[in-house]
Structure formats: C-alpha cells, structure tokens
Design an enzyme around this catalytic site. Structure first.
Site, mmCIF file in Angstrom:
data_model
loop_
_atom_site.group_PDB
_atom_site.id
_atom_site.type_symbol
_atom_site.label_atom_id
_atom_site.label_comp_id
_atom_site.label_asym_id
_atom_site.label_seq_id
_atom_site.Cartn_x
_atom_site.Cartn_y
_atom_site.Cartn_z
ATOM 1 N N LYS A 106 -5.605 -10.041 -1.124
ATOM 2 C CA LYS A 106 -4.380 -10.232 -0.325
ATOM 3 C C LYS A 106 -4.290 -11.702 0.056
ATOM 4 C CE LYS A 106 -1.052 -8.003 2.036
ATOM 5 N NZ LYS A 106 -0.421 -6.699 1.774
HETATM 6 N N1 GLU Z 1 2.603 -5.764 -1.302
HETATM 7 C C1 GLU Z 1 1.650 -4.796 -1.768
HETATM 8 C C2 GLU Z 1 0.288 -5.058 -1.173
HETATM 9 O O1 GLU Z 1 -0.225 -6.153 -1.108
HETATM 10 C C3 GLU Z 1 1.579 -4.717 -3.274
HETATM 11 C C4 GLU Z 1 1.172 -6.003 -3.908
HETATM 12 C C5 GLU Z 1 1.095 -5.999 -5.406
HETATM 13 O O2 GLU Z 1 1.948 -5.441 -6.060
HETATM 14 O O3 GLU Z 1 0.155 -6.621 -5.862
HETATM 15 O O4 GLU Z 1 -0.296 -4.123 -0.734
#
Ligand code: GLU
Length: 416
Positions: A106
């Site tokens: 993340k």
């Molecule tokens: N926004 C989502 C998350 O970080 C999905 C990210 C992605 O598709 O990599 O949990």
C-alpha cells in the site's frame, strides 16, 4: 471517534485471534505481525504560484510470499504510516482470500488532492514514482488506485517508471485508463464485488436481493458503484451519506438520478428525491443490507449494539472496530468482512496485470464473468472456513488467508 484503536492495531487484533484458532506456528506469526518494508519519502514539488512544497509519501510492503506486493496509492490529508501499514497487511489477506498470486502492499501521500492543480498533481505523482522506482515493478510491487487517485494518476506513474526504464512497462500499475493497458470493468470492480457479496449473503439468509432494502455510507467510487449496481439488481436504496451529510427516502432513492446530482453538486446533500437525515443514524437503520463504504472505524463498541441491519457488507477497509465484532455476532448481524467484500477491486487489478503480461485484452463480459467466479468461490471458501472453525466470518476469512500465506512461506522457507 471513541475507539483509540489504530487501523494497524485492529489488523493485528484479528491476526492474533485467527492465528490462535488456526494454530499458526510462532515464527510465521511473528513475521506476519509487522510489514516486511516501510519506506518514507520526501517529495519536493514546484507549486503553480512559484513556491516549493515538500510532501511526505509512503510505500509499505507487508508480505510477498505469494507474489509481488499489490495495493493502491492513497492521496489524502489524513494519511498516516499506521494506516498504510494496515492497508498493506489487508492486501496480503485480501489477495489470499480471492486467491490471486500477489502479496500485500500500500502507498500514500499526505496531501489534499482537491486543492492541487492538475500540474501540481502530476509533478507530485512523478516525483513519488521516481522516489519509489527501485521498490515497484511488475514483478516487485504493483501499485493501483485508491482514495484520491484515479486512472490519470496511474498513467503518470506508468509513464515516469517507463521513462526511467527506457521501455514500456504497463504492468507496473493497475487501474490505468482503458487504451493504455487498463482493463474494462476496473472502475466498477469493487462495487461489483460488493454486489456479488450482497447477493451471496442474502442467499445465505434465504432471501432474494431484488426487493431488499439497503443503506450506503460514502458516495465515492466504491459507494456510488455499489449503490448503482445494487439498485440495478432490484434492491431499494433507502439512505445514503457522504462527508457533507445524509439523505433518506423509505420509498427508495433513484440512484441514477442521484449520480447525476452528485456529478454537479459534488455531494448527495440537496438531492430532491429524498429528505435530509442525521448521518450517524444511517448506520443504525433497520435495513436488509448496510454498506459502509467510507472510512475505517465507524461501527464501534459505542454503536454496534444498535446496528439493526441484517447484513453488513464492508465496502470500505476496516469499517468495524475489533470490539464491535462480538456484539454484531451475538445480535445475529451477518458481516461480510472487508477482506472479502471489497476484494473485487484487487481481483480485477489482477486481471489487468495478467492482460498486460500476455498483451491480449478481454471483453468486459469476460472480466465480469471471471470476477463472479473468483468472488463466489472466495465467498464459499470463507464461509466454509468460518463453519469449520466455528467462528465469525471475519476470523474465518483471516484463517483462510493465513492458511494460504503461511503455506507459501513454509514452501519458501526463511532466508537467514
Ligand atoms: N484500492 C485497493 C486497495 O489498495 C485496490 C488496489 C489495487 O487494485 O491494487 O486495497
């Protein structure tokens, strides 16, 4: 907020409970309790008025046993390292629950994108990409969209990364524009996953989704797409909220008309087909389905006993505090946990990455059909694990994920 529990504390509490029930060996548990790598970067940006601002960015990789780490980049003034650490861990569990070959990552930048011009956003994104250049890559760590970022942001990441590499590497990010390696169906994928979860949950209660009532907290990408798809499936939205307020109409809110209103007003407030209501009351309404799709920590020890929804489908990450879990369980509220309910986004991100690697693009129908297959399979596996361990679905989902992640770790062994 009454609860002092941070998002990362909440993740660790669930991990601890699941590890104990599962009988996870201590060494693996200790490794999974903290992220593998946390990087903090300073990002000087030349602002439109000539000033220089220095922003702070993060990228966290929690675990890569099952594959390259995967997870969104969040642009928000409230971003903290703790929240990004939690997000990275949640993505380790999420990718394992839906069984796609990724680990958890993340990223985020502390900034308010609504106050930045396109030029400032572009310079900020490019500098961030240059700073994390060595960490990311199609086989290392694959960022995606999240709160405050969109397909344009991903296009800038792709371009900056590719310029440095001197080759097109469109598998470095997901959520890209269609036409630049993006996948059809990605924009609505998280909402579609919420729809599939809602349908499966109602089926468990022996009730059809058509005619069911629902309330949605949050009207960003996840909230609005979930609302639209549930509405189109014949369910009736009776309340919805965003940062500015909440509205209700027991006879049903026309979601298509509301989306039009929202495009102009940037809020659900003031929509003519509904009455204003207290946003805190929305979570306590007597509805078939409650979809928290805003932020973390909104169902807490303080209000959980008053939740009267039959099913809670967690569109947001971490909307329920750990202390609220047993209260909801004893009141018979069926919770479809975040690491299952909102995993539709990362699943279609996986499809996008696959399409980038093979260089062959799928039709939207194929994307959606495969998403149904992955989500219904994951749903059944989570509830089978829940029954096997006689626990709640959240811990069931964690145990399912832990089983898969720990197996990969055992195969690889520890490099020491
Ligand atoms: N926004 C989502 C998350 O970080 C999905 C990210 C992605 O598709 O990599 O949990």
């Amino acid at each position: 907020m009454l609860s002092q529990t941070t998002a990362f504390d909440a993740m660790q509490a669930r991990l601890r409970a699941a590890a104990e029930l599962f009988g996870l060996e201590d060494a693996v548990f200790k490794v999974l309790l903290t992220p593998n790598r946390c990087v903090i970067v300073s990002l000087p940006v030349h602002m439109d008025d000539g000033r220089w601002e220095v922003f702070t960015g993060f990228r966290v990789q929690h675990n890569m046993a099952r594959g390259p780490s995967k997870g969104g980049i969040r642009y928000d003034p409230g971003v903290t390292l703790d929240e990004i650490k939690a997000g990275a861990a949640w993505n380790t569990w999420k990718t394992a629950v839906v069984d796609v070959p990724f680990g958890g990552g993340k990223g985020g930048i502390i900034c308010d994108p609504s106050t930045l011009s396109m030029g400032e956003l572009e310079r900020l994104t490019r500098r961030y990409t240059a700073e994390v250049m060595d960490l990311i890559g199609p086989d290392r760590d694959v960022p995606g969209i999240d709160m405050g970022t969109n397909a344009q942001t991903m296009a800038w990441v792709l371009d900056t990364y590719s310029m440095h590499l001197r080759e097109t590497a469109n598998g470095v990010v997901t959520g890209k524009p269609v036409g630049l390696g993006g996948s059809l169906g990605r924009t609505e994928a998280t909402g579609r996953g919420v729809l599939i979860s809602a349908r499966e949950a109602m089926q468990r209660l022996g009730k059809p989704l058509a005619g069911a009532t629902f309330a949605v907290q949050g009207f960003g990408n996840v909230g609005s797409q979930s609302a639209r798809l549930l509405h189109e499936a014949g369910a009736r939205m009776v309340a919805v909220s965003d940062r500015r307020g909440a509205i209700r109409n027991d006879r049903g809110i026309d979601v298509h008309a509301l989306i039009k209103h929202h495009q102009e007003a940037r809020t659900v407030v003031g929509f003519k087909g509904a009455e204003p209501m207290d946003p805190a009351e929305l979570l306590l309404m007597s509805v078939d389905l409650l979809v928290p799709a805003a932020t973390d920590n909104v169902i807490t020890e303080a209000n959980a006993a008053k939740v009267r929804a039959k099913v809670v489908v967690e569109g947001a990450n971490g909307p329920t505090a750990p202390e609220a879990d047993p209260i909801l369980l004893s009141n018979g509220v069926l919770v479809v946990p975040d690491i299952l309910a909102n995993a539709g986004g990362v699943t279609v991100s996986y499809f996008e990455w696959v399409q980038n690697r093979i260089g062959f693009y799928w039709r939207e129908r194929e994307v959606n059909e495969r998403l149904v297959e992955y989500m219904t399979h994951a749903f059944a596996a989570v509830f089978a694990t829940t029954d096997k361990y006689k626990t709640n679905p959240r811990i069931g989902a964690y145990i399912l994920a832990l089983g898969r992640v720990s197996q990969a770790m055992r195969y690889r062994g520890f490099y020491a």
